[in-house]
Enzyme design. Structure first.
Site, PDB file in Angstrom:
ATOM      1  N   ASN A 147      -0.111  10.861   7.140  1.00 31.04           N
ATOM      2  CA  ASN A 147      -1.326  10.351   7.762  1.00 31.04           C
ATOM      3  C   ASN A 147      -2.429  11.380   7.883  1.00 31.04           C
ATOM      4  O   ASN A 147      -3.573  11.030   8.188  1.00 31.04           O
ATOM      5  CB  ASN A 147      -1.003   9.744   9.122  1.00 31.04           C
ATOM      6  CG  ASN A 147      -0.279   8.433   8.946  1.00 31.04           C
ATOM      7  OD1 ASN A 147      -0.813   7.517   8.338  1.00 31.04           O
ATOM      8  ND2 ASN A 147       0.952   8.355   9.433  1.00 31.04           N
ATOM      9  N   LYS A 161       3.599  -6.980   3.992  1.00 26.17           N
ATOM     10  CA  LYS A 161       3.384  -5.570   3.675  1.00 26.17           C
ATOM     11  C   LYS A 161       2.961  -4.885   4.964  1.00 26.17           C
ATOM     12  O   LYS A 161       2.463  -5.523   5.893  1.00 26.17           O
ATOM     13  CB  LYS A 161       2.318  -5.386   2.608  1.00 26.17           C
ATOM     14  CG  LYS A 161       0.906  -5.761   2.994  1.00 26.17           C
ATOM     15  CD  LYS A 161       0.095  -4.804   3.835  1.00 26.17           C
ATOM     16  CE  LYS A 161       0.095  -3.403   3.341  1.00 26.17           C
ATOM     17  NZ  LYS A 161      -0.788  -2.568   4.244  1.00 26.17           N
ATOM     18  N   THR A 175      -0.214  -3.433  11.435  1.00 29.66           N
ATOM     19  CA  THR A 175      -1.175  -3.473  10.333  1.00 29.66           C
ATOM     20  C   THR A 175      -0.460  -4.029   9.177  1.00 29.66           C
ATOM     21  O   THR A 175       0.231  -3.328   8.450  1.00 29.66           O
ATOM     22  CB  THR A 175      -1.614  -2.117   9.866  1.00 29.66           C
ATOM     23  OG1 THR A 175      -2.391  -1.579  10.876  1.00 29.66           O
ATOM     24  CG2 THR A 175      -2.485  -2.237   8.636  1.00 29.66           C
ATOM     25  N   THR A 186      -8.094  11.585   2.107  1.00 34.73           N
ATOM     26  CA  THR A 186      -8.872  12.637   1.444  1.00 34.73           C
ATOM     27  C   THR A 186      -8.234  13.036   0.117  1.00 34.73           C
ATOM     28  O   THR A 186      -7.141  12.602  -0.197  1.00 34.73           O
ATOM     29  CB  THR A 186      -8.994  13.874   2.349  1.00 34.73           C
ATOM     30  OG1 THR A 186      -7.715  14.178   2.879  1.00 34.73           O
ATOM     31  CG2 THR A 186      -9.955  13.600   3.460  1.00 34.73           C
ATOM     32  N   THR A 225       0.875  -1.187   0.000  1.00 36.38           N
ATOM     33  CA  THR A 225       0.000   0.000   0.000  1.00 36.38           C
ATOM     34  C   THR A 225       0.909   1.233   0.000  1.00 36.38           C
ATOM     35  O   THR A 225       1.381   1.643  -1.054  1.00 36.38           O
ATOM     36  CB  THR A 225      -0.963  -0.003   1.209  1.00 36.38           C
ATOM     37  OG1 THR A 225      -0.217  -0.213   2.400  1.00 36.38           O
ATOM     38  CG2 THR A 225      -2.008  -1.096   1.054  1.00 36.38           C
TER      39      THR A 225
END
Lengths: 393, 393
Positions: free
Chosen positions: A388, A174, A185, A393, A152
């Site tokens: 972050n 990842k 995560t 957005t 990602t």
């Protein structure tokens, strides 16, 4: 080097169009003879649909394949999201079977990573599954392609492997933000051609994860999708259908997981430093981990390291918030080898500490026992805030 | 408005020269007739010398005065640091007695704030004590001067007061970074002219702190010096030596503490937003607090708010890390009144959320009980990283 390093595995990484650029769909298939599987999942109450699905898949100890997508976490997407995961597994089974396999959808694990709260683009994903099956290969480059497809905000793919006399362990991972406790995560797939029982594989994976991914704590945030899956094929040519030496296997598995965990922290979002917080001479290993984690989670400590400031007061402050028993007047702290805090007070000259390198070693001597543990973390930087605050957005 | 709002108290704020600019030594004296005292201190194992000293002072329930310095925390300074605190109390008692009082050093509480791990400049501090005694006055401006003298990186002084029929409660506080759980990095002095027993004052203070300072959690970092001291003089002209109504007093004390806690969060280092994280319909009040605090401590959530991104996925991720019992499919989340997450999934249009104002209200409905709690916190910003990476060097 990767998930295809062990015999019995093929992999693929393709571009299904789930995100704007690059590969986004990875596939790892175990062609046996064994198809043992074990997994550790996030403990987050909002576990994503693929986690709920994969928990069921691995509950009987068998999996034939795992399919992983980036470009969407499929978390907080309700019953429809779960149906999407189910449909993905069904499509993979059908596609593999059309190519001559005999795979049940209930033996297909699914992993997803990306934004929370958005449905996956199934119109792109399902044809991508067929494409991935067509691209399956045991070659090294296919393992790399798979490792690329799960990225990602990672700046590069992460793979590792280790070969012993009668087995190989390989893996990919990842994870770049939301690197947390009780797991980063992250997604990780570990493959091995060792001959091993499912029970032993499960126990070895839990121990390896405890000492690796669970001690990587970049920003204290646990995700809804964390998954580490280990699959064993028993296909090593020298295995001779004899069970692997468990001690050797544990060591290799832990080493590969630690290697991957380190790569995650080294590539954490916006980090300028990789920080090893080691606590020694603690009453118990759990205490040592607690103390190291308290320091690793202190935003004041993390910003100080970003500012190349060996601020031992902030380290002690964080140590002191734990309920671990020690004598505050006997605590010593070294940063990059300089004992700047001795006996809970001022130690060597702090100007001797050089924090210009990427790696920072914090050593906390509690002088209260014989146990130790290290937590890997990062500093808190402008780039972390930037990445972050602008991500979704 | 401040610690001199209640009858029986005088205060001073002077410049002793402990820091490069401004007032740095504050004094609050209770001239009775009562001299009840109660206090809540940091639970940090590395409690600073003044905390160790003041714990002893208040153990008999009496204190005549509190002297507070900025420009140095006197933490992690060993036995010498403790002697410095002791000498400060001795000097204050001597100076007050020279002016006609009869005060024992063991009835003088001491508070310090500033950098950890450095000795105080006693050559500046001790003459400053005499100067503070000379400047003592019950006037409002002396209370303000005291509030100014305890500031560190605070951008302005913090005072509050509230008057009822038969008592007044006033207070001052400082604290701008390291605002934490189990108390912000903060000093607060509360004064009242109520007639109240020491036991009741102690109980009321603990309850007020639980609902105010302990629910202000700017950056999750607990300090070595946190202290809230409450002193009661019984000097209110209408008190008539009759004990105060405890319910009225509790309400007033909690209101003053909440007012001060809110001021701390509104002025937290580098923050662009003040965030109220309220959890409702939780199984217990403790559960509600746990959930709100988990969100308040998520760096990913805090950076999202800085980026004016109503990222409810990061809110749910944080909620899900707790062990509180609820049904993930029944959790609703509103940000500034817009229910962007309904039933654990996508809710109203997130583009309707306006995050341009300073105050952000996050409302988490667990639909799992009837209890609620609110944690006040801040966003994580470039200014936070900047201020805290450059503070001590």
């Amino acid at each position: 080097m990767s998930v295809t390093a062990a015999e019995g595995f093929s992999a693929a990484g393709v571009t299904a169009g789930l995100k704007s650029t690059g590969r986004d769909l990875a596939l790892v298939v175990n062609s046996g003879p064994s198809r043992q599987v074990a997994a550790v999942f996030t403990t987050n109450s909002f576990a994503a649909a693929p986690v709920l699905w994969s928990r069921q898949v691995i509950s009987d100890g068998r999996a034939d394949a795992v399919i992983l997508n980036s470009g969407g976490a499929n978390a907080c997407t309700g019953p429809e999201g779960f149906q999407d995961t189910h449909a993905t597994a069904e499509r993979l089974a059908a596609s593999l079977n059309a190519a001559g396999s005999d795979v049940s959808a209930t033996d297909v694990a699914v992993c997803s990573t990306g934004l929370i709260g958005e449905r996956l683009n199934m119109e792109a994903l399902l044809p991508g599954v067929d494409e991935a099956v067509a691209a399956l290969s045991p070659e090294a480059e296919s393992g790399i392609a798979a490792a690329e497809a799960i990225m990602t905000t990672d700046s590069h793919y992460k793979v590792a492997s280790l070969s012993a006399e009668r087995f190989t362990v390989g893996g990919m991972a990842k994870g770049a933000g939301m690197l947390a406790p009780g797991m980063a995560t992250m997604l990780a797939v570990i493959t091995t051609d060792a001959v091993i029982s499912q029970t032993d594989l499960d126990a070895a994976l839990r121990e390896a994860v405890r000492l690796s991914f669970n001690r990587a704590d970049s920003d204290g945030c646990m995700s809804t999708n964390d998954t580490v899956i280990a699959m064993a094929s028993g296909a090593h040519p020298e295995a001779e259908n004899t069970r692997v030496d468990l001690e050797d296997f544990q060591q290799a598995l832990t080493t590969v997981c630690r290697d991957l965990a380190r790569q995650l922290i080294d590539d954490a979002e916006g980090a300028a430093h990789t920080i090893e917080v080691q606590t020694i001479n603690a009453p118990t290993e759990e205490d040592a981990e607690t103390v190291s984690r308290a320091v690793a989670r202190s935003n004041l400590f993390k910003t100080a390291i970003f500012g190349q400031d060996p601020n031992w007061g902030r380290i002690l402050s964080a140590v002191g918030t734990t309920e671990v028993e020690f004598d505050p007047n006997r605590v010593d702290v070294a940063v990059n080898g300089v004992w700047i805090c001795l006996g809970g007070g001022i130690g060597e000259d702090r100007s001797l500490v050089d924090l210009s390198e990427r790696t920072v070693r914090v050593l906390i001597n509690l002088n209260a026992g014989e146990s130790e543990a290290t937590i890997l973390t990062n500093d808190l930087t402008h780039d972390y805030v930037h990445e972050n605050s602008a991500y979704s957005t």
